[in-house]
Motif scaffolding. Structure first.
Motif, PDB file in Angstrom:
ATOM      1  N   VAL A   1     -20.444 -12.203  26.323  1.00  0.00           N
ATOM      2  CA  VAL A   1     -21.517 -11.760  25.441  1.00  0.00           C
ATOM      3  C   VAL A   1     -20.991 -11.717  24.013  1.00  0.00           C
ATOM      4  O   VAL A   1     -19.965 -11.089  23.730  1.00  0.00           O
TER       5      VAL A   1
ATOM      6  N   SER B   1     -28.723 -16.855  27.548  1.00  0.00           N
ATOM      7  CA  SER B   1     -29.859 -16.054  27.109  1.00  0.00           C
ATOM      8  C   SER B   1     -29.566 -15.400  25.765  1.00  0.00           C
ATOM      9  O   SER B   1     -28.410 -15.276  25.357  1.00  0.00           O
ATOM     10  N   ILE B   2     -30.651 -14.979  25.089  1.00  0.00           N
ATOM     11  CA  ILE B   2     -30.544 -14.305  23.787  1.00  0.00           C
ATOM     12  C   ILE B   2     -31.377 -13.025  23.859  1.00  0.00           C
ATOM     13  O   ILE B   2     -32.554 -13.071  24.220  1.00  0.00           O
ATOM     14  N   THR B   3     -30.758 -11.900  23.506  1.00  0.00           N
ATOM     15  CA  THR B   3     -31.447 -10.607  23.572  1.00  0.00           C
ATOM     16  C   THR B   3     -31.492  -9.959  22.198  1.00  0.00           C
ATOM     17  O   THR B   3     -30.431  -9.600  21.650  1.00  0.00           O
ATOM     18  N   PRO B   4     -32.680  -9.795  21.596  1.00  0.00           N
ATOM     19  CA  PRO B   4     -32.790  -9.129  20.291  1.00  0.00           C
ATOM     20  C   PRO B   4     -32.392  -7.654  20.402  1.00  0.00           C
ATOM     21  O   PRO B   4     -32.663  -7.000  21.415  1.00  0.00           O
ATOM     22  N   LEU B   5     -31.784  -7.119  19.344  1.00  0.00           N
ATOM     23  CA  LEU B   5     -31.388  -5.721  19.296  1.00  0.00           C
ATOM     24  C   LEU B   5     -32.183  -4.996  18.214  1.00  0.00           C
ATOM     25  O   LEU B   5     -32.690  -5.625  17.276  1.00  0.00           O
TER      26      LEU B   5
ATOM     27  N   LYS C   1     -25.672 -14.270  25.413  1.00  0.00           N
ATOM     28  CA  LYS C   1     -24.910 -14.314  26.667  1.00  0.00           C
ATOM     29  C   LYS C   1     -24.650 -15.765  27.041  1.00  0.00           C
ATOM     30  O   LYS C   1     -25.599 -16.571  27.126  1.00  0.00           O
TER      31      LYS C   1
ATOM     32  N   SER D   1     -28.669  -9.797  17.409  1.00  0.00           N
ATOM     33  CA  SER D   1     -29.017 -10.190  18.779  1.00  0.00           C
ATOM     34  C   SER D   1     -27.746 -10.366  19.586  1.00  0.00           C
ATOM     35  O   SER D   1     -26.662 -10.553  19.028  1.00  0.00           O
ATOM     36  N   GLU D   2     -27.882 -10.281  20.892  1.00  0.00           N
ATOM     37  CA  GLU D   2     -26.773 -10.559  21.803  1.00  0.00           C
ATOM     38  C   GLU D   2     -26.976 -11.922  22.444  1.00  0.00           C
ATOM     39  O   GLU D   2     -28.067 -12.223  22.932  1.00  0.00           O
TER      40      GLU D   2
END
Length: 298
Positions: free
Chosen positions: A282, A264-268, A276, A273-274
């Motif tokens: 991570v 997965s990709i999580t914008p910050l 996983k 972005s993070e």
């Protein structure tokens, strides 16, 4: 007999993997312990030598400990700079005179920085005790300190090289397996298919497609496969180009990742972005590499 030998070998491998995963913590712990023990021995030696000469100490009992601990702390603070310097300016035996001149200049800078931090710390501590610290004649004291700092600098450089050499033999440094004997006729990066790893008296063949992510580490790139780490002598930029056709993409100045390993990709909010991985790791996707990363996904 072979069963016990294999069991012992697995135990050694397991401990090495644990050390690899916690390498930085162990290194910091070792350095802190080394400098504390060394400073304590030096400080008590000063006290014992003074007591040998006279029943009345010419200083307060706490002062030698402040002298030695501030010296140790300033050296500890500068240690990452030494490692950075060695990574950026490795010894070039083909141009040894030039390298020695650079290292001499680095040792001088190390000594000046060491003294500056050390004296500043001492002045602050003495001030907190309603006293004052006098460094003495600057020219004489700087020469005196450089004599010690030069030897310390040489020792640190030798120790770091020896430590890295031992680790490379224990970890099993990876080397690309050449495909065929054809001469390279273009400047394009040579693609890598498999790696040969010599470790604990055995040889292993590793497919680069099994690598989940890569991390820059000085003159090496650490390849992560499950819980194992294999160092490869290269730069992250060069290796990323060689593995681009294998589905790898650089996501940070220190990291590259296999696209198929991403979960997965999580914008910050910072713009980064993070990422996983399926393994749970991570990693940070830097804004600098975000556009290139998006193109790699298409």
């Amino acid at each position: 007999m072979n069963r016990f030998h294999n069991k012992g070998l697995k135990g050694i491998v397991s401990k090495l993997q644990h050390f690899q995963q916690n390498k930085l913590r162990y290194e910091i712990l070792f350095l802190v312990c080394y400098f504390i023990i060394n400073a304590t021995i030096l400080a008590t030696s000063v006290v014992m030598e003074a007591q040998r000469k006279s029943d009345n100490l010419p200083f307060e009992l706490w002062e030698p400990f402040i002298w030695e601990y501030t010296s140790a702390l300033s050296t500890l603070m500068l240690f990452p700079c030494i490692i950075f310097f060695l990574n950026k300016a490795p010894l070039n035996w083909q141009k040894i005179k030039q390298s020695l001149a650079i290292y001499f200049a680095a040792s001088s800078l190390f000594s000046v920085s060491h003294v500056a931090i050390m004296v500043a710390l001492r002045k602050l501590i003495y001030l907190s005790q309603a006293g004052s610290y006098d460094f003495g004649n600057i020219a004489y004291e700087m020469l005196y300190e450089y004599r010690k700092d030069l030897w310390a600098f040489i020792f640190f450089v030798a120790a770091i090289h020896a430590y890295r050499f031992i680790l490379s033999r224990l970890y099993g440094e990876a080397n690309p397996i050449q495909e065929g004997e054809e001469e390279k006729t273009t400047d394009a990066p040579v693609s890598i298919e498999r790696l040969l790893v010599k470790k604990l008296g055995k040889e292993f063949i590793i497919n680069v497609t099994d690598v989940e992510w890569m991390e820059s580490s000085g003159n090496y790139v650490n390849l992560y496969i499950n819980d194992r780490i294999y160092p490869l002598r290269s730069t992250l930029g060069k290796l990323s180009e060689q593995l681009i056709d294998k589905g790898f993409c650089r996501i940070h100045r220190s990291h590259a990742v296999k696209l198929d390993a991403i979960e997965s990709i999580t914008p910050l909010s910072s713009g980064d972005s993070e990422i996983k991985l399926k393994s749970g790791k991570v990693l940070n996707l830097s804004r600098r590499y975000k556009e290139h990363f998006k193109l790699s996904l298409t």
